[in-house]
Design a protein around this motif. Structure first.
Motif, mmCIF file in Angstrom:
data_model
loop_
_atom_site.group_PDB
_atom_site.id
_atom_site.type_symbol
_atom_site.label_atom_id
_atom_site.label_comp_id
_atom_site.label_asym_id
_atom_site.label_seq_id
_atom_site.Cartn_x
_atom_site.Cartn_y
_atom_site.Cartn_z
ATOM 1 N N SER A 1 -15.400 -7.342 -57.048
ATOM 2 C CA SER A 1 -14.416 -8.063 -57.867
ATOM 3 C C SER A 1 -13.001 -7.589 -57.593
ATOM 4 O O SER A 1 -12.776 -6.415 -57.278
ATOM 5 N N ILE A 2 -12.085 -8.509 -57.767
ATOM 6 C CA ILE A 2 -10.661 -8.178 -57.737
ATOM 7 C C ILE A 2 -10.312 -7.503 -59.066
ATOM 8 O O ILE A 2 -10.679 -8.009 -60.128
ATOM 9 N N VAL A 3 -9.633 -6.373 -59.003
ATOM 10 C CA VAL A 3 -9.248 -5.659 -60.218
ATOM 11 C C VAL A 3 -7.735 -5.772 -60.412
ATOM 12 O O VAL A 3 -6.960 -5.376 -59.530
ATOM 13 N N ARG A 4 -7.327 -6.325 -61.548
ATOM 14 C CA ARG A 4 -5.894 -6.365 -61.853
ATOM 15 C C ARG A 4 -5.483 -5.022 -62.435
ATOM 16 O O ARG A 4 -5.989 -4.614 -63.480
ATOM 17 N N PRO A 5 -4.551 -4.325 -61.758
ATOM 18 C CA PRO A 5 -4.141 -2.997 -62.258
ATOM 19 C C PRO A 5 -3.486 -3.106 -63.638
ATOM 20 O O PRO A 5 -2.846 -4.110 -63.961
ATOM 21 N N THR A 6 -3.639 -2.055 -64.399
ATOM 22 C CA THR A 6 -3.079 -2.020 -65.747
ATOM 23 C C THR A 6 -1.595 -2.349 -65.762
ATOM 24 O O THR A 6 -1.112 -3.087 -66.614
ATOM 25 N N ARG A 7 -0.866 -1.806 -64.775
ATOM 26 C CA ARG A 7 0.586 -1.987 -64.772
ATOM 27 C C ARG A 7 1.035 -3.315 -64.208
ATOM 28 O O ARG A 7 2.241 -3.591 -64.190
ATOM 29 N N CYS A 8 0.124 -4.144 -63.723
ATOM 30 C CA CYS A 8 0.493 -5.446 -63.161
ATOM 31 C C CYS A 8 0.262 -6.540 -64.193
ATOM 32 O O CYS A 8 -0.842 -6.691 -64.722
ATOM 33 N N LYS A 9 1.296 -7.307 -64.466
ATOM 34 C CA LYS A 9 1.163 -8.396 -65.437
ATOM 35 C C LYS A 9 1.140 -9.755 -64.749
ATOM 36 O O LYS A 9 0.911 -10.777 -65.394
ATOM 37 N N ALA A 10 1.419 -9.786 -63.458
ATOM 38 C CA ALA A 10 1.483 -11.069 -62.728
ATOM 39 C C ALA A 10 0.766 -10.908 -61.400
ATOM 40 O O ALA A 10 1.372 -10.668 -60.361
ATOM 41 N N LEU A 11 -0.558 -11.062 -61.457
ATOM 42 C CA LEU A 11 -1.379 -10.952 -60.246
ATOM 43 C C LEU A 11 -1.486 -12.327 -59.604
ATOM 44 O O LEU A 11 -1.978 -13.269 -60.233
ATOM 45 N N HIS A 12 -0.993 -12.451 -58.382
ATOM 46 C CA HIS A 12 -0.972 -13.745 -57.686
ATOM 47 C C HIS A 12 -1.994 -13.788 -56.556
ATOM 48 O O HIS A 12 -2.237 -12.794 -55.880
ATOM 49 N N HIS A 13 -2.559 -14.979 -56.360
ATOM 50 C CA HIS A 13 -3.445 -15.232 -55.217
ATOM 51 C C HIS A 13 -2.632 -15.817 -54.070
ATOM 52 O O HIS A 13 -1.720 -16.615 -54.279
ATOM 53 N N GLU A 14 -2.960 -15.395 -52.851
ATOM 54 C CA GLU A 14 -2.390 -16.000 -51.637
ATOM 55 C C GLU A 14 -3.540 -16.173 -50.653
ATOM 56 O O GLU A 14 -4.037 -15.194 -50.100
ATOM 57 N N ILE A 15 -3.952 -17.404 -50.431
ATOM 58 C CA ILE A 15 -5.042 -17.625 -49.479
ATOM 59 C C ILE A 15 -4.465 -17.702 -48.068
ATOM 60 O O ILE A 15 -3.410 -18.316 -47.850
ATOM 61 N N GLU A 16 -5.127 -17.027 -47.138
ATOM 62 C CA GLU A 16 -4.564 -16.921 -45.790
ATOM 63 C C GLU A 16 -5.659 -16.989 -44.728
ATOM 64 O O GLU A 16 -6.798 -16.586 -44.970
ATOM 65 N N LEU A 17 -5.260 -17.432 -43.569
ATOM 66 C CA LEU A 17 -6.144 -17.341 -42.407
ATOM 67 C C LEU A 17 -5.936 -15.956 -41.790
ATOM 68 O O LEU A 17 -4.812 -15.602 -41.416
ATOM 69 N N GLY A 18 -7.023 -15.192 -41.714
ATOM 70 C CA GLY A 18 -6.953 -13.869 -41.107
ATOM 71 C C GLY A 18 -7.432 -13.899 -39.673
ATOM 72 O O GLY A 18 -8.386 -14.606 -39.344
ATOM 73 N N LEU A 19 -6.750 -13.155 -38.826
ATOM 74 C CA LEU A 19 -7.172 -12.996 -37.423
ATOM 75 C C LEU A 19 -7.839 -11.640 -37.293
ATOM 76 O O LEU A 19 -7.313 -10.641 -37.790
ATOM 77 N N VAL A 20 -8.980 -11.598 -36.632
ATOM 78 C CA VAL A 20 -9.674 -10.334 -36.390
ATOM 79 C C VAL A 20 -9.458 -9.953 -34.923
ATOM 80 O O VAL A 20 -9.857 -10.689 -34.016
ATOM 81 N N ILE A 21 -8.809 -8.819 -34.719
ATOM 82 C CA ILE A 21 -8.530 -8.378 -33.351
ATOM 83 C C ILE A 21 -9.814 -7.807 -32.736
ATOM 84 O O ILE A 21 -10.470 -6.953 -33.336
ATOM 85 N N GLY A 22 -10.150 -8.288 -31.560
ATOM 86 C CA GLY A 22 -11.370 -7.842 -30.890
ATOM 87 C C GLY A 22 -11.102 -7.045 -29.631
ATOM 88 O O GLY A 22 -12.014 -6.447 -29.064
ATOM 89 N N GLN A 23 -9.852 -7.034 -29.226
ATOM 90 C CA GLN A 23 -9.514 -6.322 -27.988
ATOM 91 C C GLN A 23 -8.152 -5.676 -28.149
ATOM 92 O O GLN A 23 -7.156 -6.333 -28.477
ATOM 93 N N LYS A 24 -8.128 -4.401 -27.927
ATOM 94 C CA LYS A 24 -6.911 -3.603 -28.068
ATOM 95 C C LYS A 24 -5.805 -4.128 -27.150
ATOM 96 O O LYS A 24 -6.090 -4.575 -26.028
ATOM 97 N N GLY A 25 -4.572 -4.041 -27.604
ATOM 98 C CA GLY A 25 -3.483 -4.465 -26.726
ATOM 99 C C GLY A 25 -2.111 -4.061 -27.216
ATOM 100 O O GLY A 25 -1.866 -3.891 -28.410
#
Ligand SMILES: [Mg+2]
Ligand SMILES: [Mg+2]
Ligand SMILES: [Mg+2]
Lengths: 231, 231
Positions: free
Chosen positions: B58-82
């Motif tokens: 689960s996503i945990v909203r920290p006690t000190r955070c009153k405005a937790l926002h979602h940002e959906i993103e396309l993630g790239l997984v690096i498979g080869q060092k460069g």
């Protein structure tokens, strides 16, 4: 990622560093020299583990950086994973220490600060985290009573010389605070901030530094210029 | 850290993630909704790998955070060092994709921005990087032609729905740019920015999201409140 006690050595830990947490403005005199307000809570940033270099490697000043600054710091090496670590237990999570340089593209940092942008490019370039040898915990009985020093080879005066007794936020409190935000893992590093005296270093120079009285752990890194073909 | 091709699977790569590089303001409509100027160079920040969570956590909203926002993103997984990867070679360094949430303590981020401070606490709390399953590269023939969507379970309208065709800085260029700053390593992630529609999510809610047409890779994460005993 379970680590037996016998594996708790420098090469293993630093080969497994995932995050480097660094504290900004943790010495009052340094905050003042950059005209920064004294922090009321720690200034925390991340450096990527890809920025680590070791003995024999050189610091590379990126083409786009015109003001590369040295910041000598006492690094903490985390030896035991933890979250919500209590201040009284914090030292149990530290396996040892390391003399570290938090190399900083000061011009890129100034630009980022003025725009409210992250410091990633200012702090995260490859070679921006030179490290010395692992210092077992027993070698530093009181981490708030050591003197950090840094010179440019060939210069007669010290660039930086300051005692860890002047830290604003102290080590056990910092470990506790950071671990309330994110899990600290074996091999993670915490750079505890730099004393006053940060300044520019040019390609062709060599930085030498260490902890007074512990010459075995002195560091020495030359600075070179990135080839102009790169960004 | 040499990885044979047969080991290039999600569990291995994500167990070995060292750095998560995230791009801010990479969709014009999103930059506008937060009253940010359009970037002329990419806004880059780091999230620690300790912020990753997977299915069932689960996503945990920290006690000190009153405005937790979602940002959906396309993630790239690096498979080869460069390092210094050319734009034309960039796709060779990507092993695949992942649906990611760049969870953000917007209130902490706003405070940091106004003071010119890093975004570490706003972006780096534990659980702030929920990830879906590994998406092999062949499943997304054109990463600039997929639609990302996000809903709060039980709500009839989408919170976020946008096409990766609207990215300001495109994937091969980003990979090249980032690799000019720091070495990209196997298992590293690049979060490519979020389309418009970010907003707050409350404990008790569940976020669902994914890529239109690829339901196999949908994600679902509930949000809980951190216990007040913690910071
Ligand atoms: Mg520093
Ligand atoms: Mg940062
Ligand atoms: Mg984002």
């Amino acid at each position: 990622r379970n680590i037996s006690t016998t594996q708790l050595n420098m090469s293993f830990l630093l080969a497994n560093t995932r995050k480097i947490l660094a504290i900004g403005r943790n010495y009052a005199e340094h905050a003042k020299e950059l005209n920064n307000p004294l922090p009321t809570s720690p200034v925390i940033f991340l450096k990527p583990s890809s920025s680590i270099i070791r003995k024999g490697q050189s610091i590379v000043r990126p083409t786009r950086c015109k003001a590369l600054h040295h910041e000598i710091e006492l690094g903490l090496v985390i030896g035991q994973k933890g979250k919500f670590i209590k201040e009284k237990d914090a030292m149990d999570h530290i396996a040892g220490y390391v003399v570290a340089l938090d190399m900083t593209a000061r011009d890129l940092q100034d630009a980022a600060k003025s725009k409210g942008l992250p410091w990633t490019e200012a702090k995260g370039h490859d070679t921006f985290c030179p490290l010395g040898e692992f210092i077992p915990k027993a070698e530093i009985p009181d981490p708030h009573n050591v003197e950090l020093w840094l010179k440019v080879a060939g210069e007669s005066t010290y660039r930086q010389k300051g005692s860890t007794s002047d830290m604003i936020f102290r080590i056990p409190w910092l470990v506790s605070y950071l671990s309330n935000i994110m899990t600290l893992e074996e091999g993670d590093l915490i750079l505890t901030g730099t004393p006053a005296g940060v300044s520019g270093v040019e390609p062709g120079s060599t930085l030498v530094g260490g902890i007074t009285g512990l010459p075995k752990y002195d560091i020495q890194f030359s600075v070179t210029q990135q080839q102009p073909s790169a960004l």
